[in-house]
Design an enzyme around this catalytic site. Structure first.
Site: not given
Length: 427
Positions: A342, A231
């Site tokens: 997120e 990520e």
């Protein structure tokens, strides 16, 4: 020490970003790290445990730099960085550069802004004067963490994800994490992705909440303990960094966030090769509502010859890589890529958080008001960078945060996403 990847735009002209490392407030000679001013504020047992952990992760620097925003940047020999404490990397030889770039990349890849400080040569002999900039962890950082074990780690995915649709990606629902993401699942093997990510400074309601915008490269079981994930993106996390600035970050795990992996360089794993970019450094300037817009471009791909997963930033500047040894499924290939936002929703006082995602505005508001990802691409089995032709989208609660995808000749496949969190329709 710094890097400058500037692309200017007003309306549809691109603006650039600057990772805050270049403006040096102070340089000091290498000395023992001093933590004594804290020892009267905590119990001696906890303090000693904190110091032991800091001594483990903060490697002795050749030079120390204080950035204008208060970060302490340690210049550490490349062979001495924390990555090599990993038991699987004890005999790892630093890869000087990827053996092969994805086809479709303009051939102007920058290994480093200082050619005299390159990594090891082909036979593994290191250049001892070469250093990498590492943001130092401090006592205050560990005070804010839930525990020493949890410092620099994402929440484990337990209970395991609930699928909204049978082909939906792995997201955590019902435990405080909320998303607005796009994803692609292909029958073909995936070997990387590239995207440009609009950068904002969303407000965060609680210290232990965060807001991020990132790329996920995934493989493994989405409902078991063996998910592999790589990520990168930007995040605002008061708990991790002690402020509300958007910061460049990386993350990895090979076991569904249970034991392995961490943010940035806070554990052994990711190997940094660039001597100018500090992972975890603040990003400036940021986008403004109905004003100038800024984005960063991130490419992550698997070197088809050496097998390591490389990351480049901005104008194809190499940052470093995740060695193949760290992974199980991703040692081969990825099966899914996700892009999007997120947040953590702690429901303070029993209400949905006011923590914003992206710009804090819904997708329907469009350019200059809503945050975006543009020019989504994936790396295919032939190591070619291909435009993503179709994506699926997912948001758990569209009254709080939503997403809307589209396509144009200039931006290719893109989407707007985000939201304000708590509002009359999102109590």
């Amino acid at each position: 020490m710094g890097c400058n990847f500037c692309r200017n735009f007003e309306h549809h002209n691109i603006l650039g970003l600057y990772i805050i490392v270049v403006l040096v407030a102070a340089m000091v000679e290498c000395s023992s790290l001093n933590y004594t001013k804290y020892n009267k504020q905590v119990s001696s047992l906890r303090f000693n445990r904190i110091i032991k952990h800091l001594d483990k992760i903060n490697k002795r620097p050749v030079l120390t730099i204080e950035s204008p925003d208060g970060d302490i940047i340690d210049c550490v020999h490349k062979r001495k960085q924390l990555a090599f404490d990993h038991p699987l990397l004890k005999k790892h030889k630093i890869q000087k550069a990827p053996k092969e770039m994805p086809r479709g990349i303009i051939n102007n890849v920058k290994k480093d802004n200082n050619n005299n400080n390159n990594n090891e040569d082909e036979n593994g002999s290191s250049n001892e004067i070469g250093t990498v900039p590492i943001r130092r962890s401090r006592v205050d950082d560990l005070f804010r963490a839930k525990s020493l074990y949890h410092y620099g780690k994402k929440q484990p995915r337990t209970p395991f994800s609930r699928r909204i649709h049978s082909d939906a990606p792995d997201v955590i629902s019902g435990n405080g994490h909320e998303h607005a993401i796009a994803y692609t699942r292909s029958s073909e093997e995936i070997y990387g992705t590239k995207a440009s990510i609009n950068v904002w400074d969303p407000s965060i309601q609680a210290m232990n909440e965060f807001s991020l915008s990132q790329i996920w490269i995934l493989s493994g079981s989405f409902d078991g303990p063996d998910l592999n994930s790589i990520e990168a993106g930007w995040q605002v996390s008061p708990e991790l960094y002690g402020d509300n600035r958007p910061r460049l970050f990386t993350y990895w795990t090979s076991d569904s966030y249970q034991q392995t992996g961490c943010y940035n360089l806070l554990c052994s794993g990711f190997i940094q090769t660039n001597s100018k970019i500090a992972i975890g450094a603040a990003i400036s300037p940021v986008s403004s509502f109905a004003g100038s817009q800024y984005d960063i471009t991130i490419l992550i791909w698997k070197d088809p010859k050496a097998g390591n997963w490389w990351m480049s930033f901005g104008d194809n500047t190499l940052v470093g890589y995740w060695p193949a040894e760290l992974f199980t499924h991703l040692a081969d290939h990825a099966t899914m890529v996700e892009w999007g936002g997120e947040v953590v929703n702690m429901r303070t006082n029993g209400q949905h958080t006011e923590t914003q995602m992206g710009s804090g505005h819904f997708a329907r508001e469009g350019f200059g008001k809503s945050s975006y990802f543009r020019n989504l691409q994936i790396v295919d089995t032939d190591n070619s960078l291909m435009n993503v032709q179709g994506i699926s989208t997912l948001a758990e609660n569209t009254n709080c945060y939503d997403i809307k995808s589209s396509y144009s000749n200039e931006w290719g496949t893109y989407f707007y996403y985000g939201g304000p969190g708590n509002n009359p329709q999102c109590p």
